[in-house]
Design a protein around this motif. Structure first.
Motif, PDB file in Angstrom:
ATOM      1  N   UNK A  10       7.493   1.771  -3.853  1.00  0.00           N
ATOM      2  CA  UNK A  10       7.950   0.427  -3.653  1.00  0.00           C
ATOM      3  C   UNK A  10       6.686  -0.418  -4.359  1.00  0.00           C
ATOM      4  N   UNK A  11       5.859  -0.330  -4.407  1.00  0.00           N
ATOM      5  CA  UNK A  11       4.905  -1.874  -4.563  1.00  0.00           C
ATOM      6  C   UNK A  11       5.127  -1.705  -5.851  1.00  0.00           C
ATOM      7  N   UNK A  12       5.471  -1.352  -7.064  1.00  0.00           N
ATOM      8  CA  UNK A  12       5.307  -1.300  -8.279  1.00  0.00           C
ATOM      9  C   UNK A  12       6.832  -2.131  -8.369  1.00  0.00           C
ATOM     10  N   UNK A  13       7.733  -1.368  -8.093  1.00  0.00           N
ATOM     11  CA  UNK A  13       9.010  -2.424  -7.939  1.00  0.00           C
ATOM     12  C   UNK A  13       9.315  -3.626  -7.609  1.00  0.00           C
ATOM     13  N   UNK A  14       9.163  -3.756  -5.680  1.00  0.00           N
ATOM     14  CA  UNK A  14       9.589  -4.431  -5.352  1.00  0.00           C
ATOM     15  C   UNK A  14       9.562  -6.281  -5.544  1.00  0.00           C
ATOM     16  N   UNK A  15       9.002  -6.628  -6.112  1.00  0.00           N
ATOM     17  CA  UNK A  15       8.214  -8.124  -6.760  1.00  0.00           C
ATOM     18  C   UNK A  15      10.109  -8.484  -7.828  1.00  0.00           C
ATOM     19  N   UNK A  16      10.179  -7.353  -8.032  1.00  0.00           N
ATOM     20  CA  UNK A  16      10.670  -7.351  -9.597  1.00  0.00           C
ATOM     21  C   UNK A  16      11.953  -7.315  -8.958  1.00  0.00           C
ATOM     22  N   UNK A  17      12.301  -6.791  -7.714  1.00  0.00           N
ATOM     23  CA  UNK A  17      13.809  -6.765  -6.867  1.00  0.00           C
ATOM     24  C   UNK A  17      14.072  -7.207  -5.855  1.00  0.00           C
ATOM     25  N   UNK A  18      13.503  -8.811  -5.616  1.00  0.00           N
ATOM     26  CA  UNK A  18      13.716  -9.606  -4.431  1.00  0.00           C
ATOM     27  C   UNK A  18      14.880  -9.006  -3.516  1.00  0.00           C
ATOM     28  N   UNK A  19      16.066  -8.805  -3.706  1.00  0.00           N
ATOM     29  CA  UNK A  19      16.797  -8.248  -2.871  1.00  0.00           C
ATOM     30  C   UNK A  19      16.605  -7.422  -2.199  1.00  0.00           C
ATOM     31  N   UNK A  20      16.945  -6.364  -3.717  1.00  0.00           N
ATOM     32  CA  UNK A  20      16.316  -4.979  -2.325  1.00  0.00           C
ATOM     33  C   UNK A  20      15.121  -4.833  -1.650  1.00  0.00           C
ATOM     34  N   UNK A  21      14.310  -5.504  -2.032  1.00  0.00           N
ATOM     35  CA  UNK A  21      13.004  -5.619  -1.390  1.00  0.00           C
ATOM     36  C   UNK A  21      13.104  -6.334  -0.170  1.00  0.00           C
ATOM     37  N   UNK A  22      13.661  -7.179   0.085  1.00  0.00           N
ATOM     38  CA  UNK A  22      14.460  -8.051   1.350  1.00  0.00           C
ATOM     39  C   UNK A  22      15.512  -6.665   1.936  1.00  0.00           C
ATOM     40  N   UNK A  23      15.914  -6.359   1.426  1.00  0.00           N
ATOM     41  CA  UNK A  23      17.290  -4.938   2.580  1.00  0.00           C
ATOM     42  C   UNK A  23      16.338  -4.272   3.096  1.00  0.00           C
TER      43      UNK A  23
ATOM     44  N   UNK B  37      -2.675   7.098 -11.145  1.00  0.00           N
ATOM     45  CA  UNK B  37      -3.873   6.985 -10.546  1.00  0.00           C
ATOM     46  C   UNK B  37      -4.495   6.592  -8.963  1.00  0.00           C
ATOM     47  N   UNK B  38      -3.536   5.879  -8.161  1.00  0.00           N
ATOM     48  CA  UNK B  38      -3.585   5.307  -7.884  1.00  0.00           C
ATOM     49  C   UNK B  38      -2.929   6.168  -6.378  1.00  0.00           C
ATOM     50  N   UNK B  39      -1.884   7.384  -6.861  1.00  0.00           N
ATOM     51  CA  UNK B  39      -1.508   7.762  -5.891  1.00  0.00           C
ATOM     52  C   UNK B  39      -2.126   9.292  -5.887  1.00  0.00           C
ATOM     53  N   UNK B  40      -3.036   9.368  -7.052  1.00  0.00           N
ATOM     54  CA  UNK B  40      -3.957  10.593  -6.622  1.00  0.00           C
ATOM     55  C   UNK B  40      -4.914  10.510  -5.904  1.00  0.00           C
ATOM     56  N   UNK B  41      -5.126   9.516  -5.723  1.00  0.00           N
ATOM     57  CA  UNK B  41      -7.088   9.530  -4.924  1.00  0.00           C
ATOM     58  C   UNK B  41      -6.459   8.411  -3.336  1.00  0.00           C
ATOM     59  N   UNK B  42      -5.141   7.974  -3.444  1.00  0.00           N
ATOM     60  CA  UNK B  42      -4.695   7.684  -2.132  1.00  0.00           C
ATOM     61  C   UNK B  42      -4.952   6.121  -1.830  1.00  0.00           C
ATOM     62  N   UNK B  43      -5.379   5.433  -3.033  1.00  0.00           N
ATOM     63  CA  UNK B  43      -5.228   4.133  -2.933  1.00  0.00           C
ATOM     64  C   UNK B  43      -4.419   3.272  -2.768  1.00  0.00           C
ATOM     65  N   UNK B  44      -4.941   2.045  -1.965  1.00  0.00           N
ATOM     66  CA  UNK B  44      -3.964   1.288  -1.335  1.00  0.00           C
ATOM     67  C   UNK B  44      -3.001   0.407  -1.958  1.00  0.00           C
ATOM     68  N   UNK B  45      -1.298   1.416  -2.294  1.00  0.00           N
ATOM     69  CA  UNK B  45      -0.606   0.728  -3.243  1.00  0.00           C
ATOM     70  C   UNK B  45      -0.624  -0.428  -3.417  1.00  0.00           C
ATOM     71  N   UNK B  46      -1.232  -1.985  -2.643  1.00  0.00           N
ATOM     72  CA  UNK B  46      -0.491  -3.296  -3.283  1.00  0.00           C
ATOM     73  C   UNK B  46      -1.382  -3.142  -4.439  1.00  0.00           C
TER      74      UNK B  46
END
Length: 366
Positions: A265-278, A344-353
């Protein structure tokens, strides 16, 4: 912009009602005129399955259910079905059980009645999956779509809260992937949004009270919507990642999806603003990622892949396997570099932001 899209609706009978699974199943068996039934349920669900099937005659019980459906298990189950001249498959259980029934149907073309006991949503899709030599292969074939699905929330009451949370977030992953899947359209986006809302309502309810039947019903309703939306939209980045993590590294299905969800979600959402807002609106939040993270914190959701056996040493190989499968239509182009960062972020639970796309970042190529 003009509204233009194509949408395919799959033909399936859905029966929904708490406490009605046994009677509904008997009615469906009679309607279909089946005489030789194969009942598929894991050993842990055998007693439950027998209660559900109390009003019908079963020719053979099959309980060799294995996560990710190894090809050897599928072949054995197909042989059992043929040997017993089975004319109907009934599966009672979660995604692995439904997946095995689909694997049998893929080759035998036998009809399936699915009775889900989790929130995986597999019962409402025409997607099959098989694992061979540590590689999971998936495909689409209408022959594996269950003819009938019987939803009975009472059958999910014994599902532990921790697993219910993972399974429900797996359903939410279907919804979010459907927002930008290869064939996303306004119909499956509407279904996905309603699915997110239902799941976001049901999950906190059952965390507060595991025996909240209304909450369990919301989860089943949301799981169905998520599956229908996902089937129409097609498999997106999230599912391409999780299929590799499950099939190659034998990570548990629901927990893997629940963990990876926020990162995609963090990776994709700013490239898909309509979906992000939904997604944000469906979560009742101002920001999609913040809304999802608040829900995950409330639920005590899975948060890092190291908990399930994935290691840093696995990332390079995983990226090589995943990258060719990523849909070209993914909102944000995917590279080996940014996919590595995601894992790498998902591996250790980093902040998705940390994965949010920088407005200043240059173009990427798949």
């Amino acid at each position: 912009m003009p509204l233009e899209f194509s949408h395919t609706t799959l033909g399936q009978r859905v029966l929904f009602g708490a406490g009605q699974a046994a009677s509904r199943l008997a009615e469906e068996v009679q309607r279909l005129g089946a005489q030789r039934i194969m009942l598929i349920a894991s050993a842990s669900k055998r007693e439950l399955a027998q209660r559900v099937a109390a009003e019908i005659d079963v020719v053979v019980n099959y309980d060799n259910v294995v996560m990710h459906v190894p090809i050897e298990v599928a072949q054995d189950a197909r042989q059992v079905a043929r040997k017993n001249a089975v004319d109907l498959l009934i599966c009672v259980g979660g995604g692995s059980t439904t997946g095995l029934a689909k694997a049998i149907a893929l080759e035998t073309r036998l009809p399936i009645i699915a009775v889900p006991t989790t929130y995986s949503g597999s019962e409402a899709t025409n997607v099959w999956g098989l694992t061979e030599a540590a590689r999971k292969t998936t495909g689409i074939d209408d022959v594996v779509l269950p003819t009938t699905v019987i939803y009975d929330a009472e059958l999910t009451m014994s599902l532990p809260v921790e697993l219910s949370v993972a399974s429900g977030l797996n359903g939410m992953a279907h919804c979010i992937d459907a927002m930008w899947g290869p064939h996303a359209n306004p119909i499956n986006q509407a279904l996905a949004a309603e699915g997110i809302s239902a799941l976001a309502t049901g999950l906190p309810a059952i965390v507060q009270d595991s025996q909240d039947l209304a909450g369990r019903e919301q989860l089943l309703y949301g799981a169905y919507l998520s599956a229908v939306a996902f089937t129409s939209a097609g498999s997106g980045l999230h599912h391409k990642i999780c299929h590799v993590l499950g099939g190659t590294y034998n990570l548990p299905h629901a927990q893997t999806h629940a963990t990876v969800l926020a990162y995609v979600l963090a990776f994709n959402m700013d490239a898909a603003p309509d979906a992000r807002d939904r997604i944000a609106k469906a979560l009742g939040a101002d920001d999609a990622l913040e809304g999802l993270q608040q829900l995950r914190a409330q639920l005590g959701a899975p948060d890092k892949l190291t908990d399930y056996g994935f290691t840093e040493a696995d990332i390079v190989e995983a990226v090589k396997i995943i990258l060719p499968a990523v849909p070209a239509s993914n909102p944000r182009p995917v590279t080996a570099e940014n996919l590595t960062e995601l894992l790498q972020a998902a591996l250790v639970g980093d902040d998705p932001a940390v994965l949010l796309e920088s407005p200043a970042s240059g173009p990427h190529t798949l």
